[in-house]
Design an enzyme around this catalytic site. Structure first.
Site, mmCIF file in Angstrom:
data_model
loop_
_atom_site.group_PDB
_atom_site.id
_atom_site.type_symbol
_atom_site.label_atom_id
_atom_site.label_comp_id
_atom_site.label_asym_id
_atom_site.label_seq_id
_atom_site.Cartn_x
_atom_site.Cartn_y
_atom_site.Cartn_z
ATOM 1 C CB CYS A 84 -12.983 -5.957 13.538
ATOM 2 S SG CYS A 84 -12.731 -6.602 11.887
ATOM 3 N NE ARG A 96 -10.657 -1.766 17.338
ATOM 4 C CZ ARG A 96 -9.377 -1.787 17.696
ATOM 5 N NH1 ARG A 96 -8.891 -0.769 18.374
ATOM 6 N NH2 ARG A 96 -8.590 -2.772 17.366
ATOM 7 C CD1 TRP A 104 -11.887 -1.179 7.240
ATOM 8 C CD2 TRP A 104 -10.022 -2.299 7.713
ATOM 9 N NE1 TRP A 104 -10.875 -0.721 6.416
ATOM 10 C CE2 TRP A 104 -9.730 -1.386 6.684
ATOM 11 C CE3 TRP A 104 -8.991 -3.104 8.166
ATOM 12 C CZ2 TRP A 104 -8.473 -1.259 6.098
ATOM 13 C CZ3 TRP A 104 -7.729 -2.986 7.589
ATOM 14 C CH2 TRP A 104 -7.476 -2.085 6.576
ATOM 15 C CG ASN A 149 -9.615 -6.915 15.870
ATOM 16 O OD1 ASN A 149 -9.368 -6.739 14.684
ATOM 17 N ND2 ASN A 149 -9.007 -6.260 16.842
ATOM 18 N N GLY A 150 -8.963 -9.629 13.689
ATOM 19 C CA GLY A 150 -7.645 -10.168 13.302
ATOM 20 C C GLY A 150 -7.769 -10.983 12.031
ATOM 21 C CD GLU A 168 1.544 13.564 9.321
ATOM 22 O OE1 GLU A 168 0.451 13.537 9.916
ATOM 23 O OE2 GLU A 168 2.047 12.548 8.779
ATOM 24 C CE LYS A 189 -2.955 13.137 9.388
ATOM 25 N NZ LYS A 189 -1.750 12.421 9.489
ATOM 26 C CD GLU A 198 -4.477 10.161 7.133
ATOM 27 O OE1 GLU A 198 -4.923 9.075 7.506
ATOM 28 O OE2 GLU A 198 -3.487 10.708 7.658
ATOM 29 C CG HIS A 252 17.211 15.950 -8.844
ATOM 30 N ND1 HIS A 252 18.374 16.201 -9.535
ATOM 31 C CD2 HIS A 252 17.319 16.605 -7.656
ATOM 32 C CE1 HIS A 252 19.180 16.948 -8.789
ATOM 33 N NE2 HIS A 252 18.570 17.206 -7.654
ATOM 34 C CE LYS A 286 -6.105 7.151 15.672
ATOM 35 N NZ LYS A 286 -5.468 8.280 15.044
HETATM 36 C C1 AGP Z 1 -2.299 8.591 10.015
HETATM 37 O O1 AGP Z 1 -3.146 9.649 9.997
HETATM 38 C C2 AGP Z 1 -2.892 7.302 9.742
HETATM 39 N N1 AGP Z 1 -3.981 7.018 10.561
HETATM 40 C C3 AGP Z 1 -1.900 6.160 9.678
HETATM 41 O O2 AGP Z 1 -0.935 6.462 8.725
HETATM 42 C C4 AGP Z 1 -1.190 5.835 11.011
HETATM 43 O O3 AGP Z 1 -0.278 6.820 11.316
HETATM 44 C C5 AGP Z 1 -0.470 4.495 10.880
HETATM 45 O O4 AGP Z 1 -1.421 3.514 10.590
HETATM 46 C C6 AGP Z 1 0.298 4.138 12.145
HETATM 47 O O5 AGP Z 1 -0.577 3.988 13.216
HETATM 48 P P1 AGP Z 1 0.001 3.864 14.705
HETATM 49 O O6 AGP Z 1 0.687 5.151 15.033
HETATM 50 O O7 AGP Z 1 -1.184 3.605 15.550
HETATM 51 O O8 AGP Z 1 0.978 2.717 14.697
#
Ligand code: AGP
Length: 613
Positions: free
Chosen positions: A2, A27, A76, A102-103, A486, A490, A493, A509, A608
């Site tokens: 949050c 966030r 969130w 937040n938490g 990666e 991308k 997500e 395999h 994020k």
């Molecule tokens: C990547 O695009 C994502 N947002 C997510 O996998 C991110 O890399 C992961 O949550 C780690 O975040 P950080 O680098 O802030 O620790």
């Protein structure tokens, strides 16, 4: 994850709080709320959905518009679905105080039972309301000042929190505290802005105080007192926020993600600035100065992280073994923290995190320290928890990364890992001439990234040709295997297309069974020692009528014979290739999301910085 904001000063709080929430919306964005004190009342408005929904509801609300102290929250959901009742702020039964959080309060169920047994009535399903009720219990049970009640309640809870609390009885006061979730206080003239990160503060002041875990602050218009949860006064240094508001804004791009993709040449240049000595051909890492002697002798490197940062860690495993000849392992932080790992004498653990707040990575770092490892950090957000809890580290200097899908942080993480591996390699075995090759090669990377970006339009066309397919494969070998992972992440997500990344040789395999007519398979196939092998893998897919998109080295005309589409990247030393080969994959994911009408900067179900486990 949050976002919380708080304001106390002489200006109208509402506008400042709402603007702050909008800056923190990346966030978490499933519900929001605000509370402003005015004329003897705590005026509260909450709503499911975006900040705009709250803004609509507060229109015409005199109290909220008039007050000069308040708190706000963008959510969130973790406990309780996104709806008005579960949105923050939460109050105590007497309505004496309001709180944003937040938490996660982990022992909330036990505390809730205790409070219900004491006659408290709960209006939401959240863990947070337990905290507001508990503080209210102490506050209305004889504790005169709010900070005492907050302190008493916080000693009862386990979990993580960044909180801001205000009350009817002391309407000029905000009490804030943190443990495990970020909290920053912006120091203005006669005013204070509290927030989960700097993006909600920078518009008002660049002077900030970072609270550490188990610290709290009592803030009024006349000043701020900081102390530990045990009420021991703490003197806090006022620091400067590096980033400008402009940097945080979209800079004319449609989405933060696209802006950040195109910022990569400058981001990597800034990341290397002052760290590549092109005159004496050496690497300078001030952040590791205090530990270099120990680091050179390190017997093993463990890289730990989550998501995209974990993929950077996997490239790091190759770099440390190849360029520094140090045994290296990459660990998912969420597994490492609970696996009771064996951390031998002489092990260095490197925590990689853009936000510096990811809960699993923080916990893995603490586990490693508990086990006696030297703990380093590769982090982007200055002053973040992971940065402050490591023995030493290297900041990315990539600038703020707002788009949920991490892009420029990834290429800068690779650049920093390369710098560290080169620094250690040179001190362990690497010749000066080899070092010079790598330093020259690294210095050329920003311009080469810019060259790749010039093909954005071409990459958009290629992507749109295949965007109708719901399953994609990404394949690579060696340094480019993590890039395949990666690329798949991308695409998943932000476009919600199912994609899998694999070492190309693993196809035989099992996964090769997935290949069918027209299925897009992306090969990361620049020139390298296993180039011929990957051509063999391409042939295997072509034989089963898969459609092949290859990322290849400029000038490699041969590969065209085997592929449907080819995207070229400039030639460079193999260990540096991932900083170039990932760029087309970032753009592909972006254009696929655009073509499918997805919300690029706020993809569904994602946040994020993941500060819960
Ligand atoms: C990547 O695009 C994502 N947002 C997510 O996998 C991110 O890399 C992961 O949550 C780690 O975040 P950080 O680098 O802030 O620790």
């Amino acid at each position: 994850m949050c976002g919380i904001v708080g304001y106390v000063g002489s200006k109208k709080a509402c506008g400042i709080l709402i603007e702050g929430l909008k800056r923190l919306e990346y966030r978490g964005y499933d519900s929001a709320g605000i509370c402003v004190y005015h004329d003897g009342k705590l005026c509260i408005v909450k709503s499911p959905g975006r900040i705009a929904a709250v803004e609509k509801k507060i229109a015409g609300n005199v109290g909220i518009a008039a007050g000069t102290i308040g708190i706000a929250h963008t959510r969130w959901a973790t406990h309780g679905e996104p709806n008005e009742a579960n949105a923050h702020p939460h109050c105590d039964n007497a309505g004496t105080l309001a709180l944003v959080h937040n938490g996660i309060i982990e022992n909330y169920a036990t505390l809730k039972q205790f409070l219900i047994a004491k006659g408290h009535v709960f209006r939401s399903e959240t863990d947070t309301e337990v905290l507001s009720q508990l503080i209210g219990r102490f506050y209305n049970d004889g504790m005169r000042v709010l900070e005492d009640a907050v302190r008493a309640a916080l000693t009862e809870v386990s979990g993580t929190y960044g909180i801001a609390v205000m009350s009817l009885r002391e309407p000029d006061k905000l009490v804030v505290a943190r443990k495990g979730s970020p909290l920053i206080v912006g120091v203005g003239s006669g005013e204070y802005i509290v927030a989960s990160d700097a993006s909600a503060i920078i518009e008002h002041t660049a002077n900030v105080v970072y609270l550490n875990d188990n610290e709290m602050a009592v803030i009024t218009r006349d000043g701020m007192r900081t102390m530990t949860l045990d009420n021991v006064p703490v003197t806090k240094e006022v620091q400067q926020i590096e980033w400008s508001l402009e940097q945080i804004a979209k800079g004319g791009y449609e989405h933060f993600m696209l802006k950040e993709i195109f910022e990569q040449p400058e981001a990597v240049r800034t990341c290397l600035r002052g760290r590549l000595d092109l005159r004496d051909m050496r690497v300078l890492l001030g952040g590791l100065e205090g530990v270099t002697r120990e680091l050179v002798k390190t017997r093993k490197v463990i890289l730990t992280a989550c998501g995209t940062a974990w993929h950077a860690g996997l490239v790091g495993e190759y770099l440390f073994e190849d360029l520094a000849r140090i045994p290296a392992e990459v660990e998912y932080a969420s597994e490492f923290r609970y696996r009771n790992p064996i951390v031998e004498e002489g092990t260095t653990v490197i925590a990689i995190s853009q936000s510096g707040e990811t809960a699993d990575t923080l916990a893995a770092l603490r586990e490693a320290r508990e086990k006696g490892a030297m703990a380093l950090g590769i982090v982007n957000v200055v002053g973040s928890t992971i940065a402050r809890e490591t023995d030493a580290g290297v900041y990315l200097h990539a600038g703020p990364e707002i788009g949920v899908a991490s892009t420029k942080a990834f290429t800068c993480q690779l650049a920093v890992e390369t710098l560290i591996a080169l620094m250690l390699g040179r001190r362990r075995f690497m010749s000066q001439s080899m070092m010079e090759q790598y330093i020259t090669g690294l210095a050329e990377i920003p311009d080469k990234i810019a060259q790749v970006l010039q093909q954005a339009e071409e990459i958009r066309k290629i992507t749109e040709e295949f965007v109708r397919f719901d399953n994609w494969l990404f394949l690579g070998r060696g340094y480019n295997y993590p890039v395949a992972l990666e690329g798949a992440l991308k695409l998943k997500e932000i476009s919600y297309i199912h994609a899998e990344g694999l070492p190309a040789a693993e196809m035989k395999h099992g996964p090769i069974a997935l290949i069918h007519e027209g299925m897009p398979v992306v090969f990361i196939a620049p020139r390298c020692a296993t180039y011929d092998k990957i051509i063999g893998n391409i042939e295997e897919v072509r034989a089963r009528k898969g459609r092949i998109i290859a990322v290849a080295t400029e000038g490699d005309e041969d590969i065209r014979r085997y592929c449907d589409r080819v995207i070229y990247v400039p030639d460079c030393l193999v260990p540096l290739q991932p900083m170039l080969t990932v760029i087309p994959l970032q753009l592909m994911a972006y254009y696929a999301a655009l073509a499918r009408g997805c919300n690029v900067d706020k993809p569904r179900n994602l946040a994020k910085s993941v500060t819960v486990e």
